[in-house]
Write a protein that holds these residues in place. Structure first.
Motif, short mmCIF file in Angstrom:
data_model
loop_
_atom_site.label_atom_id
_atom_site.label_comp_id
_atom_site.label_asym_id
_atom_site.label_seq_id
_atom_site.Cartn_x
_atom_site.Cartn_y
_atom_site.Cartn_z
N SER A 1 0.82 -1.23 0.00
CA SER A 1 0.00 0.00 0.00
C SER A 1 0.85 1.27 0.00
O SER A 1 0.81 2.04 0.95
CB SER A 1 -0.91 0.00 1.21
OG SER A 1 -1.86 -1.01 1.08
N GLY A 2 1.63 1.47 -1.03
CA GLY A 2 2.41 2.69 -1.13
C GLY A 2 3.88 2.47 -0.82
O GLY A 2 4.23 1.57 -0.05
N VAL A 3 4.72 3.33 -1.41
CA VAL A 3 6.15 3.27 -1.12
C VAL A 3 6.38 3.57 0.36
O VAL A 3 7.29 3.05 0.99
CB VAL A 3 6.93 4.27 -2.02
CG1 VAL A 3 8.37 4.38 -1.59
CG2 VAL A 3 6.84 3.85 -3.47
N GLN A 4 5.46 4.39 0.91
CA GLN A 4 5.59 4.72 2.33
C GLN A 4 5.52 3.44 3.17
O GLN A 4 6.31 3.23 4.09
CB GLN A 4 4.47 5.70 2.71
CG GLN A 4 4.69 6.39 4.02
CD GLN A 4 6.00 7.17 4.06
OE1 GLN A 4 6.36 7.86 3.11
NE2 GLN A 4 6.73 7.06 5.16
N GLN A 5 4.59 2.55 2.83
CA GLN A 5 4.49 1.30 3.57
C GLN A 5 5.71 0.41 3.29
O GLN A 5 6.20 -0.30 4.18
CB GLN A 5 3.20 0.54 3.21
CG GLN A 5 2.97 -0.58 4.19
CD GLN A 5 1.82 -1.50 3.81
OE1 GLN A 5 1.46 -1.62 2.64
NE2 GLN A 5 1.24 -2.14 4.79
N ASP B 1 11.83 4.58 -6.56
CA ASP B 1 11.65 4.99 -7.96
C ASP B 1 10.28 5.67 -8.10
O ASP B 1 9.50 5.32 -8.96
CB ASP B 1 11.71 3.72 -8.82
CG ASP B 1 11.95 4.02 -10.29
OD1 ASP B 1 12.94 4.68 -10.60
OD2 ASP B 1 11.13 3.58 -11.13
N TYR B 2 10.01 6.65 -7.20
CA TYR B 2 8.64 7.12 -6.98
C TYR B 2 7.97 7.78 -8.17
O TYR B 2 6.77 7.71 -8.29
CB TYR B 2 8.62 8.06 -5.76
CG TYR B 2 9.39 9.34 -6.02
CD1 TYR B 2 10.77 9.33 -6.11
CD2 TYR B 2 8.73 10.54 -6.23
CE1 TYR B 2 11.47 10.48 -6.38
CE2 TYR B 2 9.43 11.69 -6.51
CZ TYR B 2 10.79 11.66 -6.59
OH TYR B 2 11.47 12.79 -6.88
N ASP B 3 8.71 8.47 -9.08
CA ASP B 3 7.97 9.16 -10.16
C ASP B 3 8.68 9.13 -11.50
O ASP B 3 8.52 10.04 -12.31
CB ASP B 3 7.63 10.60 -9.75
CG ASP B 3 8.83 11.52 -9.80
OD1 ASP B 3 9.96 11.02 -9.96
OD2 ASP B 3 8.66 12.74 -9.68
N GLY C 1 8.36 1.19 -6.25
CA GLY C 1 7.72 2.18 -7.12
C GLY C 1 6.24 2.22 -6.80
O GLY C 1 5.72 1.32 -6.12
N SER C 2 5.56 3.26 -7.29
CA SER C 2 4.19 3.48 -6.83
C SER C 2 3.24 3.80 -7.97
O SER C 2 3.64 4.37 -8.98
CB SER C 2 4.21 4.64 -5.84
OG SER C 2 2.95 4.81 -5.29
N PHE C 3 1.96 3.45 -7.77
CA PHE C 3 0.92 3.87 -8.72
C PHE C 3 0.25 5.16 -8.26
O PHE C 3 -0.65 5.65 -8.93
CB PHE C 3 -0.13 2.76 -8.86
CG PHE C 3 0.40 1.55 -9.59
CD1 PHE C 3 0.65 1.60 -10.95
CD2 PHE C 3 0.67 0.38 -8.91
CE1 PHE C 3 1.16 0.50 -11.63
CE2 PHE C 3 1.17 -0.73 -9.57
CZ PHE C 3 1.42 -0.67 -10.94
N LEU D 1 -5.53 5.58 -4.47
CA LEU D 1 -5.45 4.16 -4.83
C LEU D 1 -4.60 3.37 -3.83
O LEU D 1 -4.89 2.22 -3.51
CB LEU D 1 -4.86 4.04 -6.24
CG LEU D 1 -4.78 2.66 -6.86
CD1 LEU D 1 -6.16 2.04 -7.01
CD2 LEU D 1 -4.09 2.73 -8.23
N ARG D 2 -3.55 4.00 -3.31
CA ARG D 2 -2.64 3.39 -2.33
C ARG D 2 -2.18 2.00 -2.76
O ARG D 2 -2.25 1.04 -2.00
CB ARG D 2 -3.29 3.30 -0.93
CG ARG D 2 -3.72 4.58 -0.29
CD ARG D 2 -2.68 5.64 -0.21
NE ARG D 2 -1.44 5.25 0.45
CZ ARG D 2 -0.25 5.75 0.13
NH1 ARG D 2 -0.12 6.62 -0.86
NH2 ARG D 2 0.82 5.37 0.77
N LEU D 3 -1.72 1.89 -3.99
CA LEU D 3 -1.11 0.64 -4.43
C LEU D 3 0.28 0.93 -4.99
O LEU D 3 0.47 1.90 -5.72
CB LEU D 3 -1.97 -0.05 -5.48
CG LEU D 3 -3.25 -0.73 -4.97
CD1 LEU D 3 -4.07 -1.31 -6.12
CD2 LEU D 3 -2.97 -1.82 -3.93
C1 LIG Z 1 10.23 10.47 -2.88
C2 LIG Z 1 8.95 9.85 -2.44
N1 LIG Z 1 8.95 8.58 -2.05
C3 LIG Z 1 7.82 7.97 -1.63
C4 LIG Z 1 6.62 8.64 -1.58
C5 LIG Z 1 5.40 7.92 -1.05
O1 LIG Z 1 4.80 7.24 -2.08
P1 LIG Z 1 3.41 6.47 -1.86
O2 LIG Z 1 2.32 7.46 -2.12
O3 LIG Z 1 3.45 5.36 -2.84
O4 LIG Z 1 3.37 5.97 -0.45
C6 LIG Z 1 6.55 9.97 -1.98
C7 LIG Z 1 5.29 10.70 -1.91
O5 LIG Z 1 5.23 11.89 -2.16
C8 LIG Z 1 7.75 10.59 -2.43
O6 LIG Z 1 7.76 11.88 -2.82
#
Ligand SMILES: Cc1ncc(COP(=O)(O)O)c(C=O)c1O
Length: 493
Positions: free
Chosen positions: A199-203, A303-305, A331-333, A341-343
């Motif tokens: 659920s996100g790069v954060q997770q 690889d966030y964006d 990486g993130s959607f 979406l949090r995937l």
């Molecule tokens: C560099 C970076 N990494 C990770 C994230 C978090 O990504 P996600 O929304 O997939 O948790 C962000 C969100 O802004 C970001 O800027």
């Protein structure tokens, strides 16, 4: 008779043995500010009064004040008064902790060491996007109708097997689609077995921190860098070691000179450094990999964006160059499709798959499976690739509006470097204009900019601001540039 103190005397805990006095004072004042005992705008006691109250020298106090100032906690000049900043850096890292922690403490609930270190990340902005929102894609351009069709079709055909739930690593067909996408488009080398849906790069950062770090373990982070990584590492008790970023990305040599101990983990954003936007050179990638292999350090590649590249040569992901299985790739959607979406996905070395799966199985079990299946259909029916193409064109257009109007209206005030990728850029302030002042002035003109110092840990450059260009249309960007020009004029020294 004792001299009257110019503000209410602060009740600080006494100096700690073996801790330099300036460090003790810095930490006490910072804690006092974050706990809300000194409010934004409050005046700090005069250095002379503090010197008398605590029996320490004024240069020591000035050093502590300077450190607080460089990190954005206080503003003002020594001599004419030092005040708690209106916007605190820990609002990014983040301060409300103080309130909730104080609340639980009042009720006598003992919190774990983890909970005491934990700070929430700020919630994303609730008001509608305006120039130069940095944390948002073009949500007005997202094909919600198409998404609804794909979702409705999937729900009409949903099997009892899907409704029953799935494996902790994620929906297998989505893992296969992600593996194909990463191998083809991002230079990642992996099989679907190494891909986890999360659920996100954060997770993903949180998972990696819990699985790989113990309290006291050193972690290198980019300086300036993504605050969401630092809060996670700090919460597990890791020792945060900021490492400077130069034109080739994280400066390995600077890190080795500054930190004697080998880190357990290095966090990097090589495709498009957050927030400076530089791409890590191939040479630096290879040195980093070789050094990580020899020192048995794990590299977390965020690889966030990188889907949005407008110019410059894309360089294969560190993961794709890794022969020693030291890289965890995420990486993130959320930025590519929509944040709610949090995937996201993680690619882990094969011998780490089981432990990541175990961690998922004891927490969320897996991210919502129906959403994973809808996303999988969206990708396999070709909508994802089309959406990325359309958005890349749209963002390139929005970027050129920003660059052109800034060239016309902000010459001599702000310089925007060549932007090769992403949804945001750094802008360099000219003629001694200070970023913190600009952020405050811009808000009055209904414009959002983030001072670069909010992403730094030590002494930060005070001449950089971060501007997003993806979230709003050309008209709003032009309005933003006009208004930012007015704000900048008012901030000239
Ligand atoms: C560099 C970076 N990494 C990770 C994230 C978090 O990504 P996600 O929304 O997939 O948790 C962000 C969100 O802004 C970001 O800027």
């Amino acid at each position: 008779m004792a001299k009257k103190l110019s503000t209410l005397p602060l009740n600080l805990r006494g100096p700690k043995p073996r801790m330099p006095l300036y460090r003790w004072l810095y930490e006490e004042l910072r804690t006092t500010i974050l706990a809300g005992r000194l409010h934004p705008g409050a005046r700090l006691p005069a250095t002379r009064d503090l010197a008398t109250q605590y029996g320490i020298s004024r240069p020591t106090i000035v050093t502590a004040f300077e450190q607080l100032r460089s990190e954005g906690y206080v503003e003002g000049k020594v001599g004419s008064g030092t005040y708690v900043s209106k916007t605190l850096p820990d609002e990014l890292l983040q301060a409300p902790r103080a309130k909730s922690e104080a609340r639980t403490r009042r009720r006598g609930i003992p919190l774990s060491a983890y909970a005491r270190r934990l700070r929430p990340l700020p919630r994303s902005e609730s008001r509608s996007a305006r120039a130069f929102r940095a944390s948002q894609p073009a949500l007005d351009a997202f094909p919600t109708g198409l998404w609804a069709q794909v979702a409705a079709r999937r729900l009409r055909r949903v099997s009892t097997r899907l409704l029953a739930g799935g494996e902790a690593l994620g929906y297998r067909p989505l893992r296969e689609a992600v593996a194909e996408y990463l191998n083809t488009s991002r230079g990642v080398k992996c099989t679907a077995d190494q891909v986890l849906i999360i659920s996100g790069v954060q997770q993903a950062l949180d998972r990696a921190a819990h699985l790989l770090l113990d309290p006291g373990d050193p972690v290198w982070i980019e300086e300036p860098g993504y605050p969401g990584a630092a809060v996670v590492f700090r919460a597990v008790g890791a020792k945060i070691c900021p490492v400077a970023v130069d034109s080739e990305g994280l400066n390995l040599e600077a890190g080795r000179r500054r930190w004697q101990q080998h880190p357990r983990l290095v966090y990097v954003t090589p495709a498009h450094q957050f927030p400076l936007g530089v791409t890590m050179s191939l040479r630096r990638r290879l040195s980093l990999l070789e050094w990580a292999r020899r020192s048995r350090t794990i590299i977390f590649e965020d690889d966030y964006d990188s889907e949005y590249r407008y110019s410059g040569r894309p360089i294969p992901a560190l993961q794709g160059l890794d022969r020693a299985e030291v890289v965890i790739f995420a990486g993130s959607f959320t930025d590519v499709l929509f944040p709610a979406l949090r995937l996201a996905y993680l690619v882990v070395p094969s011998d780490m798959v089981d432990i990541f799966a175990a961690a998922e199985s004891v927490s969320t079990h897996h991210p919502p499976l129906i959403d994973q299946a809808i996303l999988c259909d969206f990708i396999s029916e070709g909508h994802f690739a089309r959406h990325v193409r359309r958005m890349r064109e749209l963002y390139a257009e929005r970027l050129s509006v920003l660059v052109e109007s800034a060239g016309l209206r902000l010459a001599g005030l702000l310089e925007i470097p060549v932007v090769e990728a992403g949804l945001r850029t750094v802008g360099w302030l000219q003629g001694g204009i200070l970023a913190e002042r600009v952020a405050q002035a811009a808000a009055k003109y209904d414009v959002e900019v983030v001072p670069l110092s909010r992403y730094a840990y030590g002494r930060a450059r005070s001449d950089g601001i971060v501007l997003g260009f993806a979230a709003v249309d050309a008209r709003e960007l032009r309005r933003g540039v006009e208004q930012l020009g007015r704000a900048l004029q008012g901030c000239r020294p």
